[in-house]
Motif scaffolding. Structure first.
Motif, mmCIF file in Angstrom:
data_model
loop_
_atom_site.group_PDB
_atom_site.id
_atom_site.type_symbol
_atom_site.label_atom_id
_atom_site.label_comp_id
_atom_site.label_asym_id
_atom_site.label_seq_id
_atom_site.Cartn_x
_atom_site.Cartn_y
_atom_site.Cartn_z
ATOM 1 N N GLY A 1 0.778 -1.237 0.000
ATOM 2 C CA GLY A 1 0.000 0.000 0.000
ATOM 3 C C GLY A 1 0.799 1.270 0.000
ATOM 4 N N ARG A 2 2.093 1.200 -0.288
ATOM 5 C CA ARG A 2 2.911 2.411 -0.310
ATOM 6 C C ARG A 2 2.522 3.317 -1.478
ATOM 7 N NH1 ARG A 2 6.047 -1.228 2.318
ATOM 8 N NH2 ARG A 2 7.614 -0.449 3.813
ATOM 9 N N ASN A 3 2.793 4.622 -1.291
ATOM 10 C CA ASN A 3 2.586 5.589 -2.364
ATOM 11 C C ASN A 3 3.767 5.505 -3.324
ATOM 12 O OD1 ASN A 3 3.083 8.310 -3.689
ATOM 13 N ND2 ASN A 3 1.060 8.669 -2.794
ATOM 14 N N SER A 4 3.499 5.058 -4.548
ATOM 15 C CA SER A 4 4.606 4.812 -5.474
ATOM 16 C C SER A 4 5.330 6.094 -5.864
ATOM 17 C CB SER A 4 4.097 4.091 -6.738
ATOM 18 O OG SER A 4 3.060 4.829 -7.350
ATOM 19 N N GLY A 5 4.628 7.234 -5.833
ATOM 20 C CA GLY A 5 5.290 8.494 -6.157
ATOM 21 C C GLY A 5 6.323 8.881 -5.116
ATOM 22 N N LEU B 1 14.644 10.541 -16.952
ATOM 23 C CA LEU B 1 13.403 11.294 -16.787
ATOM 24 C C LEU B 1 12.332 10.298 -16.346
ATOM 25 C CD1 LEU B 1 11.944 14.005 -19.133
ATOM 26 C CD2 LEU B 1 10.491 12.114 -18.372
ATOM 27 N N TRP B 2 11.778 10.519 -15.149
ATOM 28 C CA TRP B 2 10.767 9.627 -14.591
ATOM 29 C C TRP B 2 9.411 10.323 -14.634
ATOM 30 C CZ3 TRP B 2 11.370 4.608 -12.668
ATOM 31 C CH2 TRP B 2 12.684 4.117 -12.675
ATOM 32 N N VAL B 3 8.417 9.602 -15.138
ATOM 33 C CA VAL B 3 7.077 10.161 -15.324
ATOM 34 C C VAL B 3 6.165 9.670 -14.202
ATOM 35 C CG1 VAL B 3 5.068 10.265 -16.840
ATOM 36 C CG2 VAL B 3 7.378 10.243 -17.819
ATOM 37 N N TYR B 4 5.560 10.625 -13.498
ATOM 38 C CA TYR B 4 4.576 10.280 -12.484
ATOM 39 C C TYR B 4 3.522 11.387 -12.465
ATOM 40 C CZ TYR B 4 2.670 8.165 -8.277
ATOM 41 O OH TYR B 4 1.851 7.524 -7.381
ATOM 42 N N PRO B 5 2.329 11.134 -13.030
ATOM 43 C CA PRO B 5 1.327 12.203 -13.207
ATOM 44 C C PRO B 5 0.948 12.916 -11.917
ATOM 45 C CG PRO B 5 0.716 10.273 -14.492
ATOM 46 C CD PRO B 5 1.893 9.860 -13.644
ATOM 47 N N GLN C 1 0.155 17.388 -9.447
ATOM 48 C CA GLN C 1 -0.720 17.874 -8.385
ATOM 49 C C GLN C 1 0.070 18.294 -7.152
ATOM 50 O OE1 GLN C 1 -3.415 14.625 -7.713
ATOM 51 N NE2 GLN C 1 -4.046 14.512 -9.859
ATOM 52 N N SER C 2 1.156 17.582 -6.881
ATOM 53 C CA SER C 2 1.955 17.908 -5.702
ATOM 54 C C SER C 2 2.960 19.029 -5.969
ATOM 55 C CB SER C 2 2.726 16.666 -5.235
ATOM 56 O OG SER C 2 3.693 16.284 -6.209
ATOM 57 N N LYS C 3 2.930 19.571 -7.179
ATOM 58 C CA LYS C 3 3.811 20.676 -7.579
ATOM 59 C C LYS C 3 5.273 20.270 -7.704
ATOM 60 C CE LYS C 3 0.251 23.380 -7.532
ATOM 61 N NZ LYS C 3 -0.411 23.749 -8.787
ATOM 62 N N ALA C 4 5.547 18.969 -7.665
ATOM 63 C CA ALA C 4 6.938 18.541 -7.835
ATOM 64 C C ALA C 4 7.446 18.875 -9.226
ATOM 65 C CB ALA C 4 7.055 17.033 -7.595
ATOM 66 N N CYS C 5 6.521 19.008 -10.179
ATOM 67 C CA CYS C 5 6.928 19.335 -11.547
ATOM 68 C C CYS C 5 6.324 20.652 -12.010
ATOM 69 C CB CYS C 5 6.517 18.221 -12.502
ATOM 70 S SG CYS C 5 7.506 16.742 -12.344
ATOM 71 N N ALA C 6 5.964 21.518 -11.062
ATOM 72 C CA ALA C 6 5.387 22.801 -11.459
ATOM 73 C C ALA C 6 6.356 23.585 -12.322
ATOM 74 C CB ALA C 6 5.006 23.608 -10.216
ATOM 75 N N GLN C 7 7.639 23.408 -12.065
ATOM 76 C CA GLN C 7 8.681 24.012 -12.880
ATOM 77 C C GLN C 7 9.639 22.911 -13.326
ATOM 78 O OE1 GLN C 7 8.894 27.226 -13.729
ATOM 79 N NE2 GLN C 7 7.219 27.997 -12.485
ATOM 80 N N ASN C 8 10.252 23.109 -14.467
ATOM 81 C CA ASN C 8 11.262 22.138 -14.906
ATOM 82 C C ASN C 8 12.361 22.058 -13.861
ATOM 83 O OD1 ASN C 8 9.861 21.745 -17.251
ATOM 84 N ND2 ASN C 8 11.190 23.016 -18.517
ATOM 85 N N GLN C 9 12.807 20.848 -13.579
ATOM 86 C CA GLN C 9 13.886 20.704 -12.609
ATOM 87 C C GLN C 9 14.763 19.508 -12.955
ATOM 88 O OE1 GLN C 9 12.714 19.213 -8.588
ATOM 89 N NE2 GLN C 9 10.614 19.541 -9.298
ATOM 90 N N ILE C 10 16.030 19.608 -12.535
ATOM 91 C CA ILE C 10 17.011 18.544 -12.710
ATOM 92 C C ILE C 10 17.675 18.330 -11.355
ATOM 93 C CG2 ILE C 10 19.060 17.780 -13.963
ATOM 94 C CD1 ILE C 10 18.327 19.649 -16.211
#
Length: 501
Positions: free
Chosen positions: A102-106, A300-304, A308-317
């Motif tokens: 039941g872990r959160n995969s993100g 590059l890892w994709v997690y939709p 929502q969590s704003k982890a990708c609100a801006q491009n980041q490396i």
């Protein structure tokens, strides 16, 4: 190991009850704990021992307890397996395993990426919020896909700080009226699959480009691309174009192994090792003709849900996730210009907004701008980014500079179907004549002035009304150095290095 996730879940129950370290228990205790038969417990114990998770020493006698030693944390066992699957490109297995019990995969993905980067040096991670489209140089329109194509493939030229430089070509010249260009091509360049990149490959890709449905309007003046003796590419045009080398530096003019149908094969700084719906991996090309990158790979890892969590609100490396980052602004990329994204409305100025049917680009910014512009209750049709072929009265869309502001705007004006707006013939003639005049102007500064004049006229006439400009910002790990924001809102990956101190 069969259903790995299920066995891992059962091991975690054992670990929580008896581990870590040495414990003593009986088989029937484990059977009751795991809600399985004693016979199945024996099978599980053998499998877990083979994995190196436990040591099991049975004792003779019915009531004797066996010696159980839990050797590894369950999450560490999960990461080991996930790393093996990631290396093999089995990305669905990675996500499936990380969600055990039941872990959160993100959240677990972030921790996993941080954990694996401790053992694999010089790896950068890009968290991303949507699946990538197919990486075909002549089909991609979205900025991240076009940026990735630029990292994987080379072109005849590239533009740096507004200057055209040699990439696959190291010298070029034109005839008296710029209707023929000859590009001298480097020897010994190799595709990522080891095959030598031949001049015929370049000619084939550029001939395909001139016939491409998406790009024909930009390159239809190319009559033929052929190969001459001495590794020379000859480009014959049906009208003068003094700025062809600048146009051929764009992503769609990339040279690729066209015979490959499985994945994009180029000759750039990074090769495409894995491309799935969940992850893309770029690996360093040690044979790159402009110098080997420092980074071993970029993933590059994709997690939709990250959107929502704003982890990708801006491009980041990043080097790990989550991580403290610094913001690199596009303001500092060049002393001559700031790369940005420009949003605008394109319409027949004789029509009011209230009467127009709108096509609106499917980016969040364009959707928000339409809501500001539209009349109450007015609807729009959402269209994919960069798809300008439309029969609506008006469009809200955008372009990005792509390191090459002149060529990007010129390309947009060629591609957009102004004739569909039912503009007066006189206006269409001005647009067509201006575009031809820009290409026919040998002096780049004067051609740039003409392009700016066309932009101003279109804006003042109400045809292409610029609504907003946004300078790109990039969030980069404090440990990553060499990042300069480019015209895609990213940075050149081959310039990056990681400070491990």
């Amino acid at each position: 190991m069969g259903n790995f996730k299920r066995k891992l879940e059962l091991y975690e129950k054992i670990f929580q009850a008896f581990g870590p370290g040495v414990s003593h228990c009986q088989v029937n205790q484990l059977a009751a704990l795991l809600h399985v038969s004693e016979r199945h417990v024996q099978t599980l114990l053998k499998a877990m021992t083979a994995q190196g998770w436990i040591e099991w020493q049975a004792s003779s006698g019915r009531r004797k307890k066996a010696r159980l030693t839990c050797l590894v944390e369950p999450i560490e066992a999960c990461y080991r397996y996930a790393q093996i699957q990631a290396e093999a490109g089995n990305i669905e297995q990675v996500f499936n395993t990380l969600s055990f019990n039941g872990r959160n995969s993100g959240s677990e993905l972030q921790a996993f990426l941080s954990s694996t980067n401790q053992s694999v040096q010089n790896v950068a991670y890009i968290p991303f919020h949507r699946e990538l489209e197919e990486l075909h140089p002549q089909r991609v329109l979205r900025r991240t896909e076009r940026f990735l194509v630029m990292q994987i493939c080379q072109r005849l030229t590239f533009v740096q700080h507004d200057k055209v430089c040699g990439d696959l070509a190291y010298h070029w010249q034109h005839n008296h009226d710029a209707t023929q260009w000859r590009f001298q091509v480097r020897n010994g360049v190799q595709f990522h699959n080891g095959r030598t990149l031949e001049p015929q490959d370049i000619a084939h890709c550029l001939n395909l480009l001139s016939q491409s449905q998406k790009w024909h309007r930009c390159y239809q003046h190319i009559e033929e691309v052929s190969v001459s003796e001495g590794n020379v590419i000859v480009v014959n045009l049906n009208q003068p174009d003094w700025h062809l080398p600048r146009a051929l530096s764009r992503a769609e003019a990339s040279i690729f192994e066209y015979a490959s149908t499985e994945r994009l094969i180029g000759s750039g700084a990074f090769s495409l090792e894995i491309f799935s719906s969940k992850m893309l991996r770029l690996s360093r090309n040690s044979a790159y003709s402009h110098g080997t990158p420092v980074l071993n790979r970029v993933e590059l890892w994709v997690y939709p849900e990250w959107a929502q969590s704003k982890a990708c609100a801006q491009n980041q490396i990043c080097v790990k996730l989550p991580e403290k980052t610094v913001t690199v602004s596009g303001d500092g990329y060049s002393s001559q210009q700031n790369f940005s994204s420009t949003f605008f409305k394109v319409q027949n100025p004789a029509l009011s907004n209230a009467l127009c049917e709108f096509n609106v680009e499917d980016t969040s910014e364009c959707q928000a701008l339409f809501k500001q512009l539209s009349a109450p209750g007015q609807n729009c049709v959402s269209v994919e980014y960069g798809h300008y072929l439309t029969d609506k009265d008006a469009s809200v869309c955008s372009i990005i500079d792509e390191n090459n502001t002149f060529a990007s705007w010129l390309s947009f004006f060629h591609r957009f179907p102004f004739e569909n707006l039912r503009l007066p013939v006189e206006m269409l003639d001005i647009i067509e004549q201006s575009l031809a005049s820009i290409r026919q102007e040998p002096n780049f500064e004067l051609a740039t002035d003409e392009l700016l004049a066309l932009r101003d006229w279109l804006n003042d006439s109400g045809i292409v009304v610029e609504l907003k400009q946004e300078v790109f910002n990039l969030h980069v790990s404090e440990k990553i150095h060499g990042a300069e924001v480019n015209g895609f809102g990213w940075c050149d990956l081959d310039k990056l290095w990681i400070n491990h101190l």
